[in-house]
Design a protein around this motif. Structure first.
Motif, short mmCIF file in Angstrom:
data_model
loop_
_atom_site.label_atom_id
_atom_site.label_comp_id
_atom_site.label_asym_id
_atom_site.label_seq_id
_atom_site.Cartn_x
_atom_site.Cartn_y
_atom_site.Cartn_z
N LEU A 1 1.07 -1.67 -0.19
CA LEU A 1 0.56 -0.36 -0.21
C LEU A 1 0.85 1.16 -0.03
O LEU A 1 0.21 2.44 -0.75
CB LEU A 1 -0.87 0.27 1.45
CG LEU A 1 -1.99 -0.88 1.47
CD1 LEU A 1 -2.69 -0.92 2.34
CD2 LEU A 1 -3.40 -0.65 -0.24
N ALA A 2 1.95 0.94 0.78
CA ALA A 2 2.98 2.23 1.32
C ALA A 2 3.40 2.55 -0.25
O ALA A 2 3.40 3.63 -1.11
CB ALA A 2 4.02 2.10 2.09
N ARG A 3 3.45 1.29 -1.49
CA ARG A 3 4.14 1.61 -3.04
C ARG A 3 2.60 2.57 -3.82
O ARG A 3 4.22 3.32 -4.62
CB ARG A 3 4.66 0.50 -3.36
CG ARG A 3 6.09 -0.39 -2.74
CD ARG A 3 6.55 -1.40 -3.79
NE ARG A 3 8.08 -2.16 -3.17
CZ ARG A 3 7.42 -3.36 -2.41
NH1 ARG A 3 6.68 -3.98 -2.32
NH2 ARG A 3 8.23 -3.30 -1.78
N GLU A 4 2.10 1.56 -3.75
CA GLU A 4 0.69 2.91 -4.05
C GLU A 4 1.04 4.01 -4.39
O GLU A 4 1.16 4.91 -4.84
CB GLU A 4 -0.57 2.35 -3.80
CG GLU A 4 -0.68 0.24 -4.70
CD GLU A 4 -0.35 0.27 -6.55
OE1 GLU A 4 -0.90 1.12 -7.11
OE2 GLU A 4 0.30 -0.53 -6.94
N ALA A 5 0.38 4.18 -2.53
CA ALA A 5 1.18 5.93 -2.55
C ALA A 5 1.79 6.08 -2.55
O ALA A 5 1.71 7.78 -3.10
CB ALA A 5 0.45 5.73 -0.22
N SER A 6 2.91 5.78 -2.20
CA SER A 6 4.08 6.33 -3.54
C SER A 6 3.84 6.90 -4.72
O SER A 6 4.32 8.37 -5.48
CB SER A 6 5.86 5.99 -3.24
OG SER A 6 6.68 7.03 -3.48
N ALA A 7 3.49 6.10 -4.78
CA ALA A 7 3.01 6.12 -6.73
C ALA A 7 2.35 7.03 -7.27
O ALA A 7 2.33 8.32 -8.04
CB ALA A 7 2.99 5.38 -7.85
N LYS B 1 9.79 5.74 2.33
CA LYS B 1 10.91 4.94 2.63
C LYS B 1 10.42 4.15 3.47
O LYS B 1 9.30 3.37 4.00
CB LYS B 1 10.63 6.19 3.84
CG LYS B 1 10.87 8.36 3.18
CD LYS B 1 10.84 8.87 4.68
CE LYS B 1 11.07 9.82 3.96
NZ LYS B 1 10.74 11.37 4.89
N LEU B 2 11.27 2.66 3.42
CA LEU B 2 11.38 1.76 3.74
C LEU B 2 12.32 1.26 4.98
O LEU B 2 13.58 1.34 5.14
CB LEU B 2 11.28 0.03 2.79
CG LEU B 2 10.08 0.70 1.51
CD1 LEU B 2 11.17 -0.44 0.86
CD2 LEU B 2 9.00 0.17 1.97
N TYR C 1 4.50 -7.43 4.96
CA TYR C 1 5.54 -7.40 3.54
C TYR C 1 4.24 -8.18 2.77
O TYR C 1 5.59 -7.86 1.33
CB TYR C 1 6.65 -8.22 4.14
CG TYR C 1 7.67 -7.45 4.80
CD1 TYR C 1 9.00 -6.71 4.17
CD2 TYR C 1 8.13 -6.97 5.76
CE1 TYR C 1 10.14 -6.55 4.19
CE2 TYR C 1 8.68 -6.32 6.46
CZ TYR C 1 9.90 -6.01 5.33
OH TYR C 1 11.20 -5.86 6.48
N GLY C 2 3.82 -8.51 2.61
CA GLY C 2 3.06 -9.58 2.35
C GLY C 2 3.65 -10.48 1.46
O GLY C 2 3.03 -11.91 0.53
N GLN C 3 4.69 -11.29 2.14
CA GLN C 3 5.75 -12.57 2.01
C GLN C 3 4.74 -13.54 3.12
O GLN C 3 4.59 -13.84 4.48
CB GLN C 3 6.00 -12.24 2.54
CG GLN C 3 7.63 -13.35 2.21
CD GLN C 3 7.13 -14.67 1.31
OE1 GLN C 3 7.51 -13.92 0.01
NE2 GLN C 3 7.48 -15.92 1.20
#
Length: 213
Positions: free
Chosen positions: A7-13, A20-21, A94-96
């Motif tokens: 979700l953070a990746r989606e929001a970043s894009a 920031k990870l 992480y989704g893992q």
């Protein structure tokens, strides 16, 4: 969008903001090599691109800290114990999907990712008796299957009150294979729901390190 970092990746894009990870840090000193205690064999590389593991000794099983229990509940899951909660927390972060094996129940210290043999069976963590066939990818020790790969662990593969040595696993299983097996057994899980969509093999190590952190 099935994990916090996703979700953070989606929001970043979407908002053109810096992502920031956190980079996991493991403070414990390594004593020896895991190869001295356990071996990992991948018989079906087309169905398992990567399988990583870390061993943690001198573990004491008990309830998770309150903050962790609250976050697990906020994700709609039930807190179980500190080790299982860690694997679920990392999955939601992480989704893992991950699993933690009690080392003393891994015969010969051998972990093999292979197709099940006709006539093999396994009792899964939900108490169900599953009759396996060659279409099912399983994780086996030297003697028997101990997990249905990407779907659910076996009854004796989990964590017990007297567990003191844990092997964390983080793997990348073929999505179509996991989906077929989950559908065959009628047991779609949080784990299979993620694997069947396809996960990158690069995710395994980061999630494994986070769990140990």
């Amino acid at each position: 969008c099935l994990c916090m970092i996703g979700l953070a990746r989606e929001a970043s894009a979407t908002f053109n903001r810096e992502l920031k990870l956190h980079t996991p840090e493991i403070k414990a000193e390594a004593e020896g090599k895991i190869e001295d205690y356990a071996s990992i064999i991948i018989d079906e590389p087309d169905l398992c691109k990567r399988y990583t593991g870390r061993m943690v000794r001198n573990v004491k099983i008990g309830p998770s800290p309150k903050w962790l229990r609250e976050r697990i509940r906020a994700c709609g899951m039930r807190p179980i114990n500190n080790i299982v909660d860690i694997t679920n927390y990392v999955m939601m972060e992480y989704g893992q999907p991950m699993h933690a094996f009690d080392y003393k129940h891994v015969a010969g210290g051998e972990i093999c990712v292979r197709r099940a043999n006709e006539g093999e069976s396994i009792t899964t963590l939900d108490g169900g008796e599953r009759e396996l066939n060659t279409n099912n990818l399983c994780i086996a020790d030297r003697d028997k299957p101990i997990a249905v790969a990407g779907v659910m662990g076996g009854e004796y593969s989990g964590i017990f009150d007297d567990t003191d040595t844990v092997v964390f696993e983080s793997a990348c299983f073929n999505g179509a294979s996991v989906r077929t097996t989950a559908k065959y057994f009628g047991m779609r899980t949080d784990s299979s729901a993620r694997f069947e969509k396809g996960l990158p093999p690069q995710l395994c190590q980061a999630a494994l390190d986070r769990a140990c952190e």
